[in-house]
Design a protein around this motif. Sequence first.
Motif, short mmCIF file in Angstrom:
data_model
loop_
_atom_site.label_atom_id
_atom_site.label_comp_id
_atom_site.label_asym_id
_atom_site.label_seq_id
_atom_site.Cartn_x
_atom_site.Cartn_y
_atom_site.Cartn_z
N SER A 51 0.94 -1.42 0.02
CA SER A 51 -0.06 -0.11 0.10
C SER A 51 0.93 1.29 -0.13
CB SER A 51 -0.92 -0.01 1.15
OG SER A 51 -0.38 -0.07 2.41
N LYS A 52 2.15 1.40 0.16
CA LYS A 52 2.94 2.38 0.48
C LYS A 52 4.34 2.20 -0.02
CE LYS A 52 0.85 4.82 4.07
NZ LYS A 52 1.12 5.52 5.60
N GLY A 53 5.36 3.08 -0.27
CA GLY A 53 6.83 2.94 -0.32
C GLY A 53 7.13 2.12 -1.22
N LEU A 63 4.19 -0.38 -2.96
CA LEU A 63 3.53 0.39 -3.93
C LEU A 63 4.24 0.59 -5.26
CD1 LEU A 63 0.96 1.56 -4.50
CD2 LEU A 63 1.37 3.73 -3.44
N VAL A 86 -5.86 2.88 3.69
CA VAL A 86 -4.51 3.08 2.88
C VAL A 86 -4.42 2.35 1.65
CG1 VAL A 86 -2.12 3.00 3.10
CG2 VAL A 86 -3.51 3.63 4.97
N ALA A 132 -4.21 3.53 -2.39
CA ALA A 132 -3.33 2.75 -3.37
C ALA A 132 -3.90 2.43 -4.46
CB ALA A 132 -2.44 1.62 -2.45
N SER A 186 11.47 6.21 1.14
CA SER A 186 10.29 5.44 1.41
C SER A 186 9.77 6.31 2.66
CB SER A 186 10.58 3.86 1.92
OG SER A 186 11.38 3.94 3.24
N ASP A 187 8.62 5.70 3.08
CA ASP A 187 7.73 6.26 4.03
C ASP A 187 8.43 6.46 5.40
OD1 ASP A 187 5.46 6.98 2.46
OD2 ASP A 187 4.91 4.74 3.00
N GLN A 188 9.28 5.43 5.77
CA GLN A 188 10.13 5.54 6.81
C GLN A 188 10.97 6.66 7.10
OE1 GLN A 188 13.30 2.72 7.90
NE2 GLN A 188 13.28 1.80 5.89
N ARG A 208 9.05 9.72 7.94
CA ARG A 208 8.72 9.61 9.35
C ARG A 208 9.99 10.26 10.14
NH1 ARG A 208 6.05 5.03 8.12
NH2 ARG A 208 7.66 3.74 8.78
#
Length: 259
Positions: free
Chosen positions: A16-18, A21, A43, A47, A192-194, A197
């Motif tokens: 769904s992310k990063g 995705l 989420v 996506a 990426s999302d990490q 954050r």
Amino acid sequence: MEVNLAGRVAVVTGGSKGIGLAIASRLVQSGADVALLARRREVLEAARDALASHAKGRVHIFPCDVTQADEIASAYRGVMQACGHVDIVVNNAGTSQTGPFASITDEVWQADLDLKLFAAIRLTRLVWPQMVERRWGRVINVLNIGAKAPKAGSAPTAVSRAAGMALTKVLAGEGAPHNVLVNSLHVGLIESDQWVRRHADSGPGSYEEFLADMGKGIPLGRVGTAEEFANVACFLASDLASYVTGTSINVDGNLSPVM
């Protein structure tokens, strides 16, 4: 070089992310039908909507906590009902949890192994018989460069990822006589999302400056993109990679000291 995955069905965990995705996006652009597995439905829906604008294949979503065997089995049944078969599995779900060895409890070890190792074992075990029977399959395990060159303080992630390398090699040997190809891709520093954050928690400075600073220690001089990682995954998922199996490929700008 054009990749054609028309008629293929792929399952991407953590899709769904990063990076997940980005891999799903590359696969659907190449014509594959893709099933996204992740925990949060909202989420996943976002996506799916994002992929719809450029998808040549269909996109299905299945909320699933891959640390739970029953949820993996339920999602697999849903994929089979929607798509009829599975050709490609991308075991991507995971985090980068690390800490001093003496501080890591049994519960943390077990949670890490459930997420990064047993999830891949359980999903691959479900799809394996049909791949063998149909004499075509691709399994791509997304790991990280710490699996090859672990550093102090890199447990539990480096340990579970190293186990993922061993799993990759075992499956490659068993799958080779049946044209089921199994490889691992190793993440270095990839947007990426990490990192979004971590930038938010790092104090002043733009995200671009944050990435530029991270890239200083990479021989290529920059952090990689999720799309660059996805391009390699898409190649491995295709007939173009028909003689590549049992291999671990770093996508890291030569950051790892180990090939």
